[in-house]
Design an enzyme around this catalytic site. Sequence first.
Site: not given
Ligand code: GLA
Length: 412
Positions: A192, A250, A317
């Site tokens: 990020e 990201d 994610e």
């Molecule tokens: C971002 C981060 C993760 C996590 C999420 C929220 O996506 O990459 O590690 O902290 O936020 O859980």
Amino acid sequence: MKKTVMLAIALAVFAGACKKADVPGTEEDLSSGGNDWEMQGTEPEKILQDANPNVKVGVAVKSSLLAPAGAYRDQVALHFNSLSAENDMKMRVLQPQEGVFDFSNYTIQNVAKDYGLKRIHGHTLIWYNSLPQWVKNAETETLPAGTTRAARFDSIMSRHIRRVINNYDHPATQFKDADGNPLMKSWDVVNEVFYDDGTYRGAVNIQNGVDRGSVWYRILGQAHVEKAFRYARRYARANADYGLKLFYNDYGHEYSTAKLNAIYDMVMNLKTKTEGGQKIIDGIGLQFHINYDTDTAKIAAAIRKMASTGLLIHISELDVRLNKGTTPLSQAELDARTAMQKAKYKQVALLYRKYVVPAQRWGITVWSLGDGDSWLAKNSSGQQIDYPCLFDLDYVRKAVFYHFYDGLKDPI
Ligand code: GLA
């Protein structure tokens, strides 16, 4: 038992027996929902990690939930062949004091080793967030004469990456696959660095008590990204691990073209760099914290653009949020949005398979196992306001699970 219930069971058993002849559902079928009761637990042969040999399926786990025997660990063990640490491998956890590393938590590695030699994906080495306090302090502390702050942060970065890579990657690690290689196969080296407008996070930008700017950028500039990848590659190679895959991770690829382009340009530049004769970047993580109504065309465009880099693509994610607000939804809203969520999970899997060739697939990782432990689950008063996962509060498969499964398996 009611007749309808018996009929549902008979149909489910029949469907199971006929699974080789699965006919792909249309999006119309999907958004109409289906009988949730009938779906739950009645198709035990549907195991996510078996759905498609060309798509690894991962889950972000919390070691505190994984440690005790029980439903959480059982479902993780059964359905997933890749594990990411939701929080357990962030800098704040692994290096709470300067030079004091805490690698005492072996839960994820033990589960990975004991339940089918699962792949571990490391998350994350360098991030603006989740920093230990001492790193934040280092930005303003008095420096010894003759030292620069850039040199100080360079050494903080280098040591953190070296010690963490060494810990999981060391030739002597007992956490190895059948070929003798470490189960830790990849790392999000940098997480990020961009804002949604495609500019780098930099100047201090406090929001809800968190600095959304980046201390790494403030002290080391844009070059810190390449530096981090170089260190990661260097220390992996020093351990004779030439297979460790290094990712830039990201979010927002699907809603900000400016950010998508900035990520593209940055990784294309990193792709030209080598360390010890080896490329410093292998892949891109698209977090995909998406909504029930995220535009599917934009998801497709994001995947295609990132796949055009030729790098590995990890949907890293994935969760599908139902609630953009902070209060619980009505039952009618929940029902309508859940139907759209089902279609969205399926579409993400189908689009991934459609636009990412098998050689470029690092897999799809869902972010949290159950609705109860998702970062989106509760508001500040502790009310359950969202249900973004594949499993419910008791770690029972939800109807959406089967839609995602179909997306992994159905013909495209
Ligand atoms: C971002 C981060 C993760 C996590 C999420 C929220 O996506 O990459 O590690 O902290 O936020 O859980």
